[in-house]
Design a protein around this motif. Structure first.
Motif, mmCIF file in Angstrom:
data_model
loop_
_atom_site.group_PDB
_atom_site.id
_atom_site.type_symbol
_atom_site.label_atom_id
_atom_site.label_comp_id
_atom_site.label_asym_id
_atom_site.label_seq_id
_atom_site.Cartn_x
_atom_site.Cartn_y
_atom_site.Cartn_z
ATOM 1 N N GLU A 166 34.797 -48.127 70.654
ATOM 2 C CA GLU A 166 33.630 -47.355 71.075
ATOM 3 C C GLU A 166 34.025 -45.947 71.510
ATOM 4 O O GLU A 166 35.184 -45.681 71.849
ATOM 5 N N THR A 251 30.461 -44.373 76.391
ATOM 6 C CA THR A 251 29.034 -44.133 76.240
ATOM 7 C C THR A 251 28.636 -44.224 74.776
ATOM 8 O O THR A 251 29.428 -43.902 73.878
ATOM 9 N N ASP A 252 27.394 -44.649 74.541
ATOM 10 C CA ASP A 252 26.848 -44.672 73.189
ATOM 11 C C ASP A 252 26.331 -43.301 72.763
ATOM 12 O O ASP A 252 25.978 -43.103 71.596
ATOM 13 N N GLU A 253 26.268 -42.373 73.705
ATOM 14 C CA GLU A 253 25.779 -41.024 73.409
ATOM 15 C C GLU A 253 26.835 -39.997 73.831
ATOM 16 O O GLU A 253 26.624 -39.228 74.774
#
Length: 273
Positions: A166, A251-253
Motif C-alpha cells: 500500500e 493512506t489510500d489517498e
C-alpha cells in the motif's frame, strides 16, 4: 572477485529505544553495494541521492565482521549507492550494512542465510557506533521486508508477516538527527506506554501501535506532532520513523496527504514491500 548486494529502507512501528523490543515495516527505497576484492586495503565511494557521503565507519566495521565470520583476509574496493536519506530515521545504516555484507559474501562465493546476514550487519553497526539498540528490528525489515517484530536485546525475530504494497507518504524535513546524538538519553519515562504499544503490535494491531509510538516519541524527543495530527484528520495512519525527524503515513489517498504535508517539509510517495 566481484559481488553485489541490495537492501531496502524501512519505517518504524515500535522504536526499541525505550524497551529493547521493536518493530519495523519494509518500504520501497533501496541501497545497492558493489565490491571488488583485492589483496589489502579498503577504498571506495558512498553516494546518497547523488551526493558523496564520506563517513566510512560502517564500511570498515562490515568488512572486519565479514573477515572474522568467514576467516578470509581480503581488501576491497566498494561502491555504495543509496536512495535512502541519512540521519532521517529511515534505516539508512541498516540498509547499507545489509547491502555491503551481502555484496562481500557474494564476492567471496560464500552462502549466507538472511537472518545470519542481518545479525552480522547488526554486529557491524554496533561496532561502528551507529546504533543504540542494535537495530535488529530495522535491519530485519530492511532485508526481509514486511512487518518484523523483534527483541533487540537478544537479536531475536519474534514475528514476521507479509504486508500489502500500500502507498506510504514520507515527510522528510531538512534537518538531520544522527542516532549517536541520543546516546545516554533516558527513555524510561515512556517505557511503560511503549511496552503496551508493542503488545498491541504483537496482537496484530500494528497500525494503532505505530500511531501511539509516533506520538510518544515525537513528544518526548521534541518533534512536532502536527504531521501525525494532520494525517489522522485525513483518515491516514501516521507515525514517526525511528528517532525522526522523518514521519510516514499509510493512506489510500497519498496525493491528498502529500499536498497537506508539504507545509512541513519535503514529501515523497513510495509503498510498503
Amino acid at each position: 572477485m566481484r559481488g553485489y548486494g541490495r537492501a531496502g529502507s524501512a519505517v518504524t512501528v515500535i522504536n526499541a529505544f525505550a524497551t529493547g523490543r521493536g518493530a519495523a515495516l519494509g518500504i520501497d527505497l533501496w541501497t545497492e553495494a558493489r565490491v571488488k576484492l583485492r589483496g589489502e586495503g579498503i577504498s571506495g565511494s558512498i553516494t546518497v541521492r547523488g551526493r558523496d557521503y564520506r563517513d566510512f565507519r560502517l564500511v570498515n566495521a562490515v568488512v572486519e565482521v565479514v573477515r572474522r565470520s568467514t576467516g578470509e583476509e581480503f581488501g576491497v574496493e566498494f561502491e555504495i549507492s543509496s536512495e535512502i536519506p541519512v540521519g532521517k530515521g529511515l534505516k539508512s545504516s541498516s540498509a547499507a550494512a545489509n547491502a555491503l555484507l551481502l555484496a562481500l559474501y557474494d564476492a567471496l562465493g560464500v552462502e549466507i542465510g538472511p537472518l545470519q546476514a542481518v545479525k552480522l550487519g547488526v554486529e557491524a553497526a554496533r561496532e561502528a557506533g551507529v546504533t543504540i539498540t542494535g537495530a535488529f528490528d530495522d535491519a530485519s525489515a530492511s532485508l526481509l521486508g514486511g512487518l518484523c517484530i523483534t527483541d533487540n536485546r537478544r537479536d531475536e525475530l519474534l514475528m514476521r508477516a507479509d504486508v500489502d504494497p500500500e502507498p506510504v507518504v514520507l515527510l522528510i524535513p531538512g534537518e538531520t538527527l544522527m542516532t549517536s546524538h541520543l546516546s545516554g538519553v533516558d527513555f524510561s519515562p515512556i517505557a511503560p506506554y511503549i511496552e503496551k504499544a508493542f503488545e498491541m503490535a504483537l496482537r496484530g494491531e500494528w497500525r494503532k501501535a505505530l500511531v501511539i509510538n509516533g506520538l510518544l516519541y515525537a513528544s518526548f524527543l521534541g518533534h512536532s506532532t502536527g504531521p501525525i495530527g494532520t494525517a489522522l484528520r485525513l483518515g491516514a495512519v501516521a507515525g514517526l520513523s525511528g528517532k525522526g525527524p522523518a514521519f510516514f503515513a499509510l493512506t489510500d489517498e497519498p496525493e491528498r496527504l502529500a499536498q497537506e504535508w508539504e507545509r512541513f517539509g519535503k514529501v515523497e510517495i513510495t509503498s510498503l514491500r
